[in-house]
Design an enzyme around this catalytic site. Structure first.
Site, PDB file in Angstrom:
ATOM      1  CB  SER A 138       0.430   5.791  -1.214  1.00  0.00           C
ATOM      2  OG  SER A 138       1.643   5.797  -0.511  1.00  0.00           O
ATOM      3  CB  THR A 152      -0.953   0.001   1.209  1.00  0.00           C
ATOM      4  OG1 THR A 152      -1.719  -1.208   1.201  1.00  0.00           O
ATOM      5  CG2 THR A 152      -1.896   1.189   1.160  1.00  0.00           C
ATOM      6  CB  CYS A 153       3.913   2.236   1.840  1.00  0.00           C
ATOM      7  SG  CYS A 153       3.294   2.106   3.528  1.00  0.00           S
ATOM      8  CB  ALA A 154       5.107   0.296  -2.906  1.00  0.00           C
TER       9      ALA A 154
END
Length: 165
Positions: free
Chosen positions: A63, A59-61
């Site tokens: 975003s 999810t971080c990647a």
């Protein structure tokens, strides 16, 4: 202190988020070249602070990829990807993913940023990292939008953040 969830389990987030209408706290973070970069390095620009736990999560990647995709459409705006990841990891990710329009910044030497922005995860498996939060600042560093994502594994509301610009 606020509360969010990580994969459905409640976790506490220490501190208080900046409020819409107030001046953003000044900060110093570490750039990919290991130099200190402060909020003043982006003077005169609007800023999107995409704050997240770690690039090593899907999810971080995603975003960072999504803000990078949208960043080239933004005038006079700096998109900052901020995490506790080491600058080396951030640079490696940026190179591998073609991230050209997001400035990656690390809080690894300046963890006070997490407290100043009210995003330090206080307990659970991600304790010490940043809760997923988006803060939008105008060119004068006044806060125009804040979203602390209720479930850390979810993506932020990109449309709401960019609309605030």
């Amino acid at each position: 202190m606020s509360q969010v969830t990580f994969k459905g389990t409640p976790v506490q987030v220490a501190g208080t988020l900046p409020s819409v209408g107030e001046k953003a706290p000044a900060f110093t973070l570490t750039g990919s070249d290991l130099s200190d970069k402060g909020l003043d390095a982006f003077a005169g620009q609007k800023k999107v602070l995409n704050i997240f736990p770690s690039l090593d999560t899907g999810t971080c990647a995603q975003s960072v990829r999504e803000f990078n995709r949208r960043a080239n459409e933004l005038d006079d705006t700096a998109v900052l990807g901020i995490s506790m990841d080491l600058p080396f990891a951030q640079a490696r990710f940026g190179g591998a993913e073609g991230v050209d329009d997001v400035v990656m910044l690390s809080a690894f030497r300046h963890s006070e940023f997490l407290d100043d922005y009210g995003v330090r995860i206080a307990d659970g498996p991600l304790a010490g990292l940043a809760a997923r939060t988006v803060v939008v600042l105008d060119a004068d560093n006044t806060v125009r939008h804040v979203e602390q994502v209720g479930e850390i594994a979810d993506e932020p509301d990109y449309e709401a953040a960019l609309k605030a610009l």
